[in-house]
Design a protein around this motif. Structure first.
Motif, short mmCIF file in Angstrom:
data_model
loop_
_atom_site.label_atom_id
_atom_site.label_comp_id
_atom_site.label_asym_id
_atom_site.label_seq_id
_atom_site.Cartn_x
_atom_site.Cartn_y
_atom_site.Cartn_z
N VAL A 50 0.68 -8.06 4.18
CA VAL A 50 0.71 -7.49 3.46
C VAL A 50 -0.54 -6.88 3.06
O VAL A 50 -1.03 -5.27 3.11
CB VAL A 50 1.32 -7.79 2.35
CG1 VAL A 50 0.13 -7.64 0.46
CG2 VAL A 50 2.37 -8.30 1.92
N ARG A 51 -1.29 -7.47 4.34
CA ARG A 51 -3.02 -7.54 3.82
C ARG A 51 -3.27 -5.64 4.93
O ARG A 51 -3.82 -4.92 4.87
CB ARG A 51 -4.11 -8.33 4.69
CG ARG A 51 -4.03 -9.30 3.85
CD ARG A 51 -4.74 -10.60 4.71
NE ARG A 51 -5.89 -9.75 5.11
CZ ARG A 51 -7.54 -9.66 4.76
NH1 ARG A 51 -7.70 -10.54 3.92
NH2 ARG A 51 -7.58 -9.74 6.01
N GLN A 52 -2.61 -6.22 5.65
CA GLN A 52 -2.19 -5.01 7.21
C GLN A 52 -1.78 -3.80 6.61
O GLN A 52 -1.78 -2.91 7.06
CB GLN A 52 -1.31 -5.38 7.98
CG GLN A 52 -1.18 -4.59 9.43
CD GLN A 52 -3.53 -4.44 9.74
OE1 GLN A 52 -3.75 -5.29 10.65
NE2 GLN A 52 -3.70 -3.20 10.02
N ALA A 53 -0.92 -4.10 5.19
CA ALA A 53 -0.25 -2.48 4.93
C ALA A 53 -0.93 -1.62 4.17
O ALA A 53 -0.83 -0.94 4.23
CB ALA A 53 1.22 -3.39 4.28
N GLU A 54 -2.26 -2.60 3.21
CA GLU A 54 -2.80 -2.08 2.25
C GLU A 54 -3.85 -1.30 3.30
O GLU A 54 -4.25 -0.24 3.10
CB GLU A 54 -3.02 -3.62 1.72
CG GLU A 54 -2.56 -4.16 0.64
CD GLU A 54 -3.12 -4.92 0.28
OE1 GLU A 54 -2.22 -5.52 -0.72
OE2 GLU A 54 -3.81 -5.82 0.82
N ALA A 55 -4.47 -2.09 4.13
CA ALA A 55 -5.43 -1.33 5.40
C ALA A 55 -4.82 -0.33 5.56
O ALA A 55 -5.81 1.10 5.73
CB ALA A 55 -5.47 -2.07 6.56
N ASP A 56 -3.01 -0.13 6.24
CA ASP A 56 -2.58 1.10 7.02
C ASP A 56 -2.87 2.20 5.81
O ASP A 56 -1.94 3.49 6.26
CB ASP A 56 -1.84 0.75 7.37
CG ASP A 56 -1.86 -0.27 9.00
OD1 ASP A 56 -2.98 -0.20 9.34
OD2 ASP A 56 -0.74 -0.34 9.35
N HIS A 57 -2.75 2.20 4.68
CA HIS A 57 -2.45 3.34 3.51
C HIS A 57 -3.96 2.83 3.11
O HIS A 57 -3.72 4.04 1.76
CB HIS A 57 -1.87 2.25 2.58
CG HIS A 57 -0.01 2.19 2.87
ND1 HIS A 57 0.56 1.62 3.91
CD2 HIS A 57 0.84 3.39 3.40
CE1 HIS A 57 1.94 1.55 4.37
NE2 HIS A 57 1.83 2.40 3.95
N GLY A 58 -4.93 2.49 2.97
CA GLY A 58 -5.92 3.15 2.62
C GLY A 58 -6.91 1.74 2.01
O GLY A 58 -7.95 2.63 1.21
N SER A 59 -6.03 1.36 1.00
CA SER A 59 -6.63 0.20 0.21
C SER A 59 -7.08 -0.59 -0.03
O SER A 59 -7.56 -2.08 -0.31
CB SER A 59 -5.49 -0.08 -0.80
OG SER A 59 -4.28 -1.16 -0.31
N ARG A 60 -7.07 -1.36 1.63
CA ARG A 60 -8.50 -2.42 2.37
C ARG A 60 -9.63 -1.49 2.94
O ARG A 60 -8.76 -2.27 4.54
CB ARG A 60 -7.43 -3.50 3.47
CG ARG A 60 -6.94 -3.74 2.02
CD ARG A 60 -7.39 -4.73 1.61
NE ARG A 60 -8.38 -5.79 1.23
CZ ARG A 60 -7.96 -6.82 2.03
NH1 ARG A 60 -6.98 -7.87 1.58
NH2 ARG A 60 -9.10 -7.63 2.33
#
Length: 109
Positions: A50-60
Motif C-alpha cells: 500500500v505504501r509503495q502504491a501511494e508512492a507510485d501515485h504521488g501521494s507519498r
C-alpha cells in the motif's frame, strides 16, 4: 548495502493478488490488517504494498517510486562496476609506471 550478485527472492504472492489487495485497502477504507487476514496475506507485506502504491501515485513524496527504486538499483550496480574498473586501471598504471622506471639496457652487437 552490498551487492551479492544473487537474484532477488521469488515473489511469494502473485501480482494480481497484490494489486487486488491494495485496491481493497484503498477503496474500502478497511484496516490493512483486516484485508490482509481476509486474503491470507501477511499484514506487513500488504502494508508495504500500500505504501509503495501511494508512492507510485504521488501521494507519498517521502518515499521512492518503483521507477526511482529500479533506477537506484541500476545506478548502484553501475557505480560498483566503475569502482572495480577504476581499481584495475590503478593497478595497471602502477605496474606500467614501474616498468617505465626500469633502466633500459641496449642489446649488444
Amino acid at each position: 548495502m552490498g551487492s551479492t550478485g544473487l537474484m532477488p527472492a521469488p515473489r511469494k504472492y502473485p501480482d494480481e493478488l497484490r494489486e487486488r489487495a491494495v485496491r481493497e485497502v484503498q477503496n474500502s477504507g478497511r484496516p490493512v490488517a483486516h484485508v490482509a487476514r481476509d486474503l491470507g496475506i501477511h499484514k506487513e507485506a500488504l502494508r508495504l504494498w500500500v505504501r509503495q502504491a501511494e508512492a507510485d501515485h504521488g501521494s507519498r513524496p517521502d518515499l521512492l517510486t518503483s521507477a526511482e527504486r529500479a533506477e537506484l538499483v541500476q545506478l548502484r550496480k553501475e557505480a560498483a562496476e566503475l569502482r572495480r574498473a577504476n581499481e584495475i586501471l590503478k593497478a595497471a598504471s602502477v605496474f606500467f609506471a614501474k616498468e617505465l622506471d626500469q633502466p633500459r639496457t641496449r642489446p649488444t652487437r
